[in-house]
Structure formats: structure tokens, C-alpha cells
Design a protein around this motif. Structure first.
Motif, PDB file in Angstrom:
ATOM      1  N   MET A   1      38.930  49.820  42.644  1.00 52.48           N
ATOM      2  CA  MET A   1      38.339  48.716  43.391  1.00 52.48           C
ATOM      3  C   MET A   1      39.242  47.517  43.135  1.00 52.48           C
ATOM      4  O   MET A   1      39.422  47.097  41.994  1.00 52.48           O
ATOM      5  CB  MET A   1      36.910  48.435  42.916  1.00 52.48           C
ATOM      6  CG  MET A   1      36.182  47.420  43.785  1.00 52.48           C
ATOM      7  SD  MET A   1      34.457  47.141  43.259  1.00 52.48           S
ATOM      8  CE  MET A   1      33.720  48.719  43.664  1.00 52.48           C
ATOM      9  N   ILE A   2      39.821  46.987  44.202  1.00 51.67           N
ATOM     10  CA  ILE A   2      40.833  45.941  44.050  1.00 51.67           C
ATOM     11  C   ILE A   2      40.268  44.616  44.537  1.00 51.67           C
ATOM     12  O   ILE A   2      39.875  44.481  45.691  1.00 51.67           O
ATOM     13  CB  ILE A   2      42.107  46.292  44.839  1.00 51.67           C
ATOM     14  CG1 ILE A   2      42.622  47.666  44.417  1.00 51.67           C
ATOM     15  CG2 ILE A   2      43.180  45.230  44.624  1.00 51.67           C
ATOM     16  CD1 ILE A   2      43.752  48.185  45.268  1.00 51.67           C
ATOM     17  N   SER A   3      40.200  43.660  43.636  1.00 49.48           N
ATOM     18  CA  SER A   3      39.680  42.347  44.010  1.00 49.48           C
ATOM     19  C   SER A   3      40.766  41.543  44.719  1.00 49.48           C
ATOM     20  O   SER A   3      41.959  41.849  44.624  1.00 49.48           O
ATOM     21  CB  SER A   3      39.206  41.590  42.772  1.00 49.48           C
ATOM     22  OG  SER A   3      40.325  41.115  42.041  1.00 49.48           O
ATOM     23  N   ASP A   4      40.346  40.516  45.414  1.00 51.11           N
ATOM     24  CA  ASP A   4      41.315  39.651  46.110  1.00 51.11           C
ATOM     25  C   ASP A   4      40.656  38.303  46.349  1.00 51.11           C
ATOM     26  O   ASP A   4      40.003  38.094  47.367  1.00 51.11           O
ATOM     27  CB  ASP A   4      41.731  40.285  47.439  1.00 51.11           C
ATOM     28  CG  ASP A   4      42.506  39.323  48.333  1.00 51.11           C
ATOM     29  OD1 ASP A   4      43.304  38.554  47.792  1.00 51.11           O
ATOM     30  OD2 ASP A   4      42.297  39.344  49.558  1.00 51.11           O
ATOM     31  N   VAL A   5      40.775  37.413  45.383  1.00 54.10           N
ATOM     32  CA  VAL A   5      40.205  36.080  45.535  1.00 54.10           C
ATOM     33  C   VAL A   5      41.326  35.047  45.439  1.00 54.10           C
ATOM     34  O   VAL A   5      42.403  35.326  44.902  1.00 54.10           O
ATOM     35  CB  VAL A   5      39.130  35.798  44.466  1.00 54.10           C
ATOM     36  CG1 VAL A   5      37.927  36.712  44.676  1.00 54.10           C
ATOM     37  CG2 VAL A   5      39.685  35.966  43.057  1.00 54.10           C
TER      38      VAL A   5
ATOM     39  N   ASN B   1      46.341  33.023  44.290  1.00 54.97           N
ATOM     40  CA  ASN B   1      45.784  34.302  44.715  1.00 54.97           C
ATOM     41  C   ASN B   1      45.764  35.266  43.529  1.00 54.97           C
ATOM     42  O   ASN B   1      46.783  35.494  42.885  1.00 54.97           O
ATOM     43  CB  ASN B   1      46.632  34.863  45.846  1.00 54.97           C
ATOM     44  CG  ASN B   1      45.994  36.010  46.591  1.00 54.97           C
ATOM     45  OD1 ASN B   1      46.647  36.667  47.390  1.00 54.97           O
ATOM     46  ND2 ASN B   1      44.720  36.282  46.372  1.00 54.97           N
ATOM     47  N   PHE B   2      44.588  35.846  43.273  1.00 54.46           N
ATOM     48  CA  PHE B   2      44.357  36.601  42.048  1.00 54.46           C
ATOM     49  C   PHE B   2      43.744  37.959  42.377  1.00 54.46           C
ATOM     50  O   PHE B   2      42.783  38.045  43.129  1.00 54.46           O
ATOM     51  CB  PHE B   2      43.428  35.768  41.158  1.00 54.46           C
ATOM     52  CG  PHE B   2      42.811  36.478  39.991  1.00 54.46           C
ATOM     53  CD1 PHE B   2      43.570  37.251  39.137  1.00 54.46           C
ATOM     54  CD2 PHE B   2      41.458  36.334  39.726  1.00 54.46           C
ATOM     55  CE1 PHE B   2      42.994  37.883  38.048  1.00 54.46           C
ATOM     56  CE2 PHE B   2      40.865  36.954  38.643  1.00 54.46           C
ATOM     57  CZ  PHE B   2      41.643  37.735  37.799  1.00 54.46           C
ATOM     58  N   HIS B   3      44.353  39.041  41.843  1.00 50.97           N
ATOM     59  CA  HIS B   3      43.842  40.398  42.042  1.00 50.97           C
ATOM     60  C   HIS B   3      43.496  41.022  40.696  1.00 50.97           C
ATOM     61  O   HIS B   3      44.125  40.723  39.680  1.00 50.97           O
ATOM     62  CB  HIS B   3      44.892  41.310  42.692  1.00 50.97           C
ATOM     63  CG  HIS B   3      45.453  40.794  43.973  1.00 50.97           C
ATOM     64  ND1 HIS B   3      44.687  40.488  45.057  1.00 50.97           N
ATOM     65  CD2 HIS B   3      46.737  40.546  44.350  1.00 50.97           C
ATOM     66  CE1 HIS B   3      45.453  40.067  46.049  1.00 50.97           C
ATOM     67  NE2 HIS B   3      46.704  40.093  45.640  1.00 50.97           N
ATOM     68  N   THR B   4      42.523  41.922  40.723  1.00 50.64           N
ATOM     69  CA  THR B   4      42.355  42.856  39.621  1.00 50.64           C
ATOM     70  C   THR B   4      42.261  44.252  40.201  1.00 50.64           C
ATOM     71  O   THR B   4      41.785  44.443  41.322  1.00 50.64           O
ATOM     72  CB  THR B   4      41.083  42.588  38.788  1.00 50.64           C
ATOM     73  OG1 THR B   4      39.945  42.745  39.627  1.00 50.64           O
ATOM     74  CG2 THR B   4      41.099  41.208  38.193  1.00 50.64           C
ATOM     75  N   VAL B   5      42.719  45.219  39.441  1.00 49.39           N
ATOM     76  CA  VAL B   5      42.530  46.628  39.783  1.00 49.39           C
ATOM     77  C   VAL B   5      41.493  47.174  38.806  1.00 49.39           C
ATOM     78  O   VAL B   5      41.744  47.233  37.597  1.00 49.39           O
ATOM     79  CB  VAL B   5      43.847  47.414  39.681  1.00 49.39           C
ATOM     80  CG1 VAL B   5      43.599  48.892  39.977  1.00 49.39           C
ATOM     81  CG2 VAL B   5      44.899  46.841  40.627  1.00 49.39           C
ATOM     82  N   ILE B   6      40.325  47.526  39.322  1.00 48.14           N
ATOM     83  CA  ILE B   6      39.226  48.025  38.495  1.00 48.14           C
ATOM     84  C   ILE B   6      39.115  49.525  38.732  1.00 48.14           C
ATOM     85  O   ILE B   6      38.784  49.967  39.829  1.00 48.14           O
ATOM     86  CB  ILE B   6      37.904  47.332  38.858  1.00 48.14           C
ATOM     87  CG1 ILE B   6      38.054  45.806  38.796  1.00 48.14           C
ATOM     88  CG2 ILE B   6      36.777  47.804  37.938  1.00 48.14           C
ATOM     89  CD1 ILE B   6      36.896  45.060  39.418  1.00 48.14           C
ATOM     90  N   LEU B   7      39.397  50.316  37.711  1.00 49.71           N
ATOM     91  CA  LEU B   7      39.392  51.770  37.839  1.00 49.71           C
ATOM     92  C   LEU B   7      38.032  52.334  37.456  1.00 49.71           C
ATOM     93  O   LEU B   7      37.464  51.951  36.429  1.00 49.71           O
ATOM     94  CB  LEU B   7      40.482  52.368  36.950  1.00 49.71           C
ATOM     95  CG  LEU B   7      41.920  51.939  37.283  1.00 49.71           C
ATOM     96  CD1 LEU B   7      42.889  52.437  36.227  1.00 49.71           C
ATOM     97  CD2 LEU B   7      42.342  52.429  38.656  1.00 49.71           C
TER      98      LEU B   7
END
Length: 571
Positions: free
Chosen positions: A445-449, A484-490
């Protein structure tokens, strides 16, 4: 006006309400049941219909009596909603309280007449094969799903074919889903209502290159990497760099950007003109090839970011840039992600025109080491790129090195050799795949804020605390130069608790960004995944305005239905 008049009027308005289970089909109303009722016996359906009708009459009776007594003022208003997207628990998919990721939709069989028309238009460039349809109905890099897949996949070769396909689908009121590189991650290419998937990848030619004007006219199916290979001998390049495999048409549709946006802007800033097929089959050119214009509404930017809900893009005129004379790539380490974010902000405030500023946390660096056999220090890191003349690039490097040393930075290294620079950026571009090296059987699940730059350090710090406290493996990646900030949530897709935890973390970051006057998506787009946040971010009035535009251009709601505009929005 008597009791019977008001009762009839209230019944009529109830039928038009967003909360009823009816929809208008030409000249009459039909009951529309959710997917969970498909196998219900007809006798049960009939009984539910009678019960629903009775409950409406009963509930409206006291209200009608009050109206007839003059104690209630009523104003009739037509509500245009997608009521058929309500799920069996009355949770609106895309509504503010929804956490559903399987998108529901109604489905009706595609008429044979339309199949025959598509066959006449596309010849052998279409398929009814289940495996092919399933592939097009399940995004390859996204955890989002839908209850249905496309009924037909077509591969047009020209703008005229696209126009004919859309015109036929509109005539039969069959949904359309445009499809490009399939790299989008928010469910943009799902087909929750089935219909026709229009795969644009055969339309990938360069139609015209104007070297002196520094622009190029292309078809939508060409990839940005393919385009840059074509442009390189001319000393030109297209500066946006989203995920590998993205096509120009899809990049326009999602208003994407990438790591170079801090220097060159987003897709909004780099598209000069478009040609678009509207829902009725009309072909519209949005602007001339001039670099600036004040002629009428800005239709180009209306279409950019519309995610296929207003039309199908068939031609794009792009602004190009000169390949930089020289560049330097630098990398440095920090004890915390806040220190790294502070340096990114300080660098931008210094006035240096960096072309990239990328932030990686220690978990992401660990993933890179595992996937690529590297031995990078597993601490928060920043990557920079400086461009210009050789002297100017080196001067920028030295200034940033000083800034880094003032903010607890260390191990500042830089590269000028072409192969060394390419290898560094290759590591960054493949960061998502590196994450799967840590958890090969998981989904992401990849965030994008995105927030105003001054809030980036706080956003990352607060998010990082929440991520580190979770049992899930989470990595941080940021285009730190523009907030711009992403996280990759596995998470394990078979574990519902893990999926809900991933959703909770994603939602935490979105709400935190919104509290800082930010956005729920900086570059990935809305699709189905971010619809539930739009009302909080933009307000109901803005969404109602979008809905009016959508209804005016697509009255039969065939263009990528169930995307972008939350189904609970009415006007």
C-alpha cells in the motif's frame, strides 16, 4: 394544495433521492440491487420491492400531513448520484467513512450488437479472452480490486478508431475504461461495472518533432522512457520521470510528476495541448501549439488529471528541455529523517535550483541493500542532483555540502561519472521493487501525500513515529524538494488485520497532511483509493462543481465510472 398532491410530490422526490435504490433508465424507473443480491430468487426480490414501496408510503405519511397543515416548507431538488455503488451495509464506496478496497459496481451484459460494431472497427485488435480481460481488470502494482473485469478489450490504432469505439459505447450506454502502461496504483484502470477497456498502447508514434520550438507531438501510448530515447540524439528530453513503464497518455490522465518536478514542474506544466475524444465521440483540440495563450477556458488543464472520466486522450503536445550540459549526483546520511527533511528545506530556501532532492529512510536503504547486494549505510539518506555548466554544478554541490554539515549530516559523497550517476538513480527508481525483497509474498500500500514545504519535516517525523510503532514493514521515500512524501507499507493480502493496519497508517498520513493544508495525493491521482478523502480536502461545493462538469460532458456516465468523484456527491 391537498394531501394527495404533496404525497405524490414527496414520493416522486424520494425516487430521485441518492439514498433510494432506484435509477433512471430512459423513461421509467427500475429497482437496482447490489451485487450481493444477484442470486436472490425473483419472488424474494418482488417481496422486497413491495416492502420498500410500503415503507416509503408509511414514512412519508406524517410528513405529508404536516405539509398539508402548513407546518412544513418543502423544496423539490433533483439529486444526481451513483446510488448503485452503495454496498450491502449502506457504506458508500468512496464516502468519508469507507475503508473498502474492493470496488463494487453494477454489471449488465454487453449487447452482441456492440461486439459486432467493435469487431468492424478494430478487426483483430480486440479480445474476449478471459485471461486477457482479467489481466486488464487487475492493476499490476496496486492492492485495489473490483467485483468485475472488462467484458471486452480493444486496441485502437488511430484517433478515428477511438472516436468510433466511444461513439458505439455511448450509444449502447456501456462503460469505457482507458488503459495505458497500467503503472497507476490507485485503481484507475479497474472495471467495477465491466464494459470496454480501451488499451491505447498501439498508438505510440511520434507525430511531429519541432526542434527549434522545443516541443513534440505524440500519441498517448508512447512511454516516457521510449520518448526520451527518441529525443536524445537531438539533445532534448522530456523531464518528467514517474515509474518505469508509464505512458504519456496515462501521465496526463493522472497529472503525474516524479523526482524532477522540483525543477521542471508536473504534467500540468509540461503539456501544451491535447486532442481528446469526448463521450459522444467528438474529437476536441484543447489549445494551439503556442507556448502561452489567453484564448478561452483552459481545456488542456481541465483534461489533465481527469483520469479518463471526461474523455480519452488521443494526442499530446509536450514541452521539451535541453539535456543538461553537466550534472553532479550527491548522497549523504543523517541520524534522523527530520534532519534529512530539514536539509531539503534549507537547500530549497538557499535559492539553489536543484533538479532532484530525494529522501530515503533507513528501512528503504536496507531494502536497497538486500535487493541489489549493496552495502550502503542503513540510515536516513538524501540524494541530490545538480545540473548546469560544470562550474555551476560543482558550486551548487559545495554549497549543499556546507548545509548538510550544519544539520548533522555525514558521509557526503558525489559522482560525476555517467555510469556511476546512472547506477545511483537506478537504485532510487527501483525502490518499490527493492521493498519486495524484504517481504516477497506481500502486497504494497503506497501512500502519496504532499504538504507545503515548511511542513514536510513535521509530517515525516509524525508519520515515522506511527510507522515505526506498527508491526508492518514500512519504508519512507520522499520527493523532499516539493513536499511530496511516500511510504511503502507491506502487508499480507491474506491477512485482513494487516490490510486494515496498512489502511490505518495510510489514513493517518493523509489526515495529518490535510491538517497541514496539504493534499491526499501529490502525484498518484485519486482513482478509487483516494475518493474518500476528497470531501475533507476540497469541500462538497468543489466536488459538486466537478460532478456538474462530468454530467455535462458525459451524460450517460460511461467514461471510467466509479473513479475520481465520490458517488455520494449530488447536485
Amino acid at each position: 394544495m391537498g394531501f394527495s398532491f404533496w404525497l405524490a410530490r414527496l414520493r416522486s422526490c424520494a425516487k430521485k433521492s441518492a439514498f433510494s435504490n432506484v435509477y433512471r433508465d430512459s423513461s421509467h424507473f427500475k429497482f437496482q440491487f447490489t451485487a450481493s443480491q444477484k442470486n436472490v430468487p425473483s419472488s424474494t426480490i418482488a417481496e422486497r420491492t413491495r416492502t420498500q414501496s410500503f415503507s416509503w408510503s408509511s414514512s412519508l405519511l406524517p410528513l405529508a400531513l404536516a405539509v398539508s397543515a402548513g407546518s412544513f416548507a418543502f423544496q423539490s431538488q433533483l439529486s444526481l448520484c451513483e446510488a448503485d455503488n452503495l454496498d450491502s451495509r449502506n457504506v458508500r464506496i468512496g464516502g468519508k467513512s469507507s475503508t473498502e478496497y474492493v470496488v463494487k459496481g453494477t454489471h449488465k451484459e454487453v449487447p452482441q450488437e456492440l461486439i459486432d460494431e467493435l469487431k468492424a472497427i478494430c478487426q483483430d485488435n480486440m479480445t474476449l479472452d478471459y485471461d486477457e480481460r482479467f489481466f486488464h481488470g487487475k492493476p499490476q502494482n496496486s492492492f485495489h480490486k473490483a467485483v468485475n473485469i472488462p467484458d471486452v478489450v480493444v486496441f485502437p490504432r488511430s484517433e478515428e478508431e477511438v472516436s468510433q469505439i466511444v461513439k458505439s459505447c455511448n450509444k449502447h450506454k456501456v462503460p469505457i475504461v482507458p488503459y495505458g502502461g497500467a503503472t497507476s496504483i490507485e485503481g484507475h484502470t479497474l472495471s467495477p461495472s465491466g464494459g470496454v477497456c480501451i488499451n491505447m498502447t498501439l498508438m505510440k508514434s511520434v507525430k511531429a518533432l519541432h526542434i527549434e520550438d522545443m516541443d513534440v507531438v505524440v500519441e498517448p501510448g508512447i512511454g516516457w522512457m521510449e520518448l526520451n530515447e527518441y529525443l536524445e540524439p537531438y539533445g532534448l528530453f522530456f523531464p518528467l520521470d514517474p515509474g518505469p513503464g508509464a505512458t504519456i497518455g496515462g501521465m496526463c490522465a493522472t497529472r503525474c510528476s516524479g523526482s524532477l518536478a522540483v525543477r521542471y514542474g508536473t504534467m500540468r506544466d509540461n503539456v501544451i495541448s491535447l486532442k481528446v475524444v469526448l463521450a459522444n465521440g467528438d474529437i476536441v483540440k484543447t489549445a494551439s501549439r503556442a507556448r502561452k495563450s489567453s484564448a478561452g477556458y483552459d481545456l488542456t488543464r481541465l483534461m489533465i488529471g481527469s483520469e479518463g472520466t471526461l474523455g480519452v486522450i488521443t494526442e499530446v503536445t509536450l514541452r521539451l528541455q535541453k539535456i543538461p550540459q553537466h550534472s553532479v549526483v550527491a548522497m549523504c546520511n543523517f541520524p534522523t529523517v527530520k534532519d534529512a527533511a530539514d536539509v531539503a528545506i534549507a537547500t530549497m530556501l538557499s535559492g539553489i535550483q536543484v533538479s532532484r532532492v530525494e529522501l530515503l529512510d533507513e528501512v528503504q536503504v536496507r531494502a536497497i541493500n538486500i535487493a541489489n547486494g549493496k552495502n550502503l549505510p542503513e540510515v536516513p539518506s538524501l540524494m541530490f542532483e545538480f545540473i548546469g555548466t560544470e562550474a555551476y554544478s560543482r558550486e551548487q554541490t559545495q554549497i549543499v555540502q556546507r548545509i548538510v554539515s550544519e544539520h548533522n549530516g555525514s558521509n557526503f559523497v558525489f559522482a560525476e561519472d555517467p555510469e556511476a550517476k546512472k547506477e545511483l538513480w537506478k537504485i532510487r527508481k527501483e525502490a518499490l521493487w527493492a521493498c519486495f525483497a524484504m517481504e516477497p509474498n506481500n502486497e504494497a500500500m503506497i501512500s502519496d501525500v504532499c504538504v507545503p514545504l515548511s511542513h514536510l519535516a513535521e509530517l515525516i517525523s509524525r508519520s515515522k513515529k506511527e510507522l515505526d510503532a506498527s508491526e508492518l514493514v514500512c519504508t519512507v521515500i520522499a520527493h523532499a524538494g516539493d513536499g511530496n512524501f511516500h511510504t511503502v507499507i507491506l502487508f499480507d493480502p491474506k491477512n485482513e488485520e494487516q490490510r486494515r493496519e496498512a489502511e490505518r497508517l495510510n489514513q493517518f498520513m493523509v489526515y495529518t497532511a490535510l491538517s497541514m493544508e496539504g493534499t491526499c495525493t501529490g502525484e498518484h491521482g485519486v482513482g478509487t483509493g483516494k475518493m474518500k478523502y476528497l470531501e475533507k480536502e476540497l469541500g462538497l461545493e468543489a466536488l459538486q462543481t466537478m460532478k456538474k462538469i462530468k454530467t455535462a460532458l458525459d451524460p450517460n456516465s460511461i467514461m471510467n465510472p466509479g473513479k475520481l468523484i465520490p458517488p455520494h456527491v449530488c447536485f
